[in-house]
Design a protein around this motif. Structure first.
Motif, short mmCIF file in Angstrom:
data_model
loop_
_atom_site.label_atom_id
_atom_site.label_comp_id
_atom_site.label_asym_id
_atom_site.label_seq_id
_atom_site.Cartn_x
_atom_site.Cartn_y
_atom_site.Cartn_z
N CYS A 85 0.51 -1.68 -0.04
CA CYS A 85 0.09 0.34 0.34
C CYS A 85 0.93 0.78 0.20
CB CYS A 85 -0.36 -0.18 1.37
SG CYS A 85 -0.89 -0.74 2.39
N ASP A 86 0.77 2.62 0.05
CA ASP A 86 1.16 3.69 0.15
C ASP A 86 1.63 3.77 0.94
OD1 ASP A 86 0.29 4.13 -2.82
OD2 ASP A 86 -1.78 5.32 -2.34
N VAL A 87 2.58 4.57 1.34
CA VAL A 87 3.86 4.56 2.47
C VAL A 87 2.18 5.08 3.88
CG1 VAL A 87 5.41 6.06 3.42
CG2 VAL A 87 5.67 4.37 1.23
N ASP A 88 1.50 6.02 3.52
CA ASP A 88 1.17 7.47 4.12
C ASP A 88 0.08 7.28 4.28
OD1 ASP A 88 -0.04 7.55 1.45
OD2 ASP A 88 -0.25 9.60 1.94
N LEU A 89 -1.13 5.29 4.40
CA LEU A 89 -2.44 4.51 4.50
C LEU A 89 -2.40 4.39 5.73
CD1 LEU A 89 -4.77 3.97 3.99
CD2 LEU A 89 -3.97 1.60 2.71
N GLY A 142 -6.52 0.60 -2.34
CA GLY A 142 -5.69 0.38 -3.60
C GLY A 142 -4.78 -0.44 -2.45
N VAL A 143 -5.74 -1.46 -1.94
CA VAL A 143 -4.12 -1.98 -1.63
C VAL A 143 -4.64 -3.34 -1.88
CG1 VAL A 143 -4.48 -3.12 0.75
CG2 VAL A 143 -4.70 -1.34 0.64
N THR A 198 10.71 -2.56 -1.35
CA THR A 198 8.95 -2.86 -1.62
C THR A 198 8.93 -1.09 -2.97
OG1 THR A 198 9.00 -0.72 -0.29
CG2 THR A 198 8.85 -2.82 0.44
N GLY A 200 9.82 2.22 -3.09
CA GLY A 200 8.86 3.49 -2.72
C GLY A 200 7.01 3.18 -1.81
N LYS A 201 7.02 2.27 -1.66
CA LYS A 201 5.42 1.07 -0.94
C LYS A 201 5.93 0.49 0.15
CE LYS A 201 2.45 1.41 -4.82
NZ LYS A 201 1.38 1.44 -4.58
N LYS A 202 4.69 0.59 1.27
CA LYS A 202 4.80 0.05 2.11
C LYS A 202 4.29 -1.53 2.32
CE LYS A 202 1.82 1.83 5.06
NZ LYS A 202 1.58 2.60 6.66
N ILE A 231 9.09 -0.81 5.19
CA ILE A 231 9.04 -0.10 4.05
C ILE A 231 10.72 0.14 3.47
CG2 ILE A 231 9.09 2.85 3.41
CD1 ILE A 231 6.94 2.54 5.90
#
Length: 99
Positions: free
Chosen positions: A19-23, A94-95, A54, A56-58, A50
């Motif tokens: 997922c996005d890093v900030d999620l 979007g996960v 990855t 740039g993702k988490k 992270i």
């Protein structure tokens, strides 16, 4: 408060998501709880990573347990509930499953 031991076994599956890093993990858990409903017994976050691998993702990993109070879940019921959860995570946040 006293709770009797469950009469029927839980079905536990582990998932690793990208997922996005900030999620926030709380948002992921909220969607999981909503999509699994009464079948959900527990959700346990056990890893967040992270790093260079990855892209740039988490990577975030959970252990998910499902259970009913009146019977043992079938494999088909379990698979259908988890597929619904994965679909909801993908559509709402979007996960995706880590490959």
């Amino acid at each position: 408060q006293y709770k009797p031991l469950p009469k029927f076994p839980a079905v536990t599956r582990d998932f690793s998501f990208m997922c996005d890093v900030d999620l926030e993990a709380a948002k992921i858990e909220k969607v999981m709880k909503k999509s699994l409903g009464k079948l959900l017994d527990s959700i346990k976050l056990f890893d967040i990573y992270i790093g260079a691998q990855t892209g740039g993702k988490k990577s975030i990993s959970y252990s998910v347990s499902l259970r009913t109070q009146d019977r043992t879940l079938t494999a088909e019921e379990t698979d259908a509930a988890l597929a619904k959860m994965l679909d909801a995570l993908d559509k709402e946040l979007g996960v995706t499953i880590r490959s």
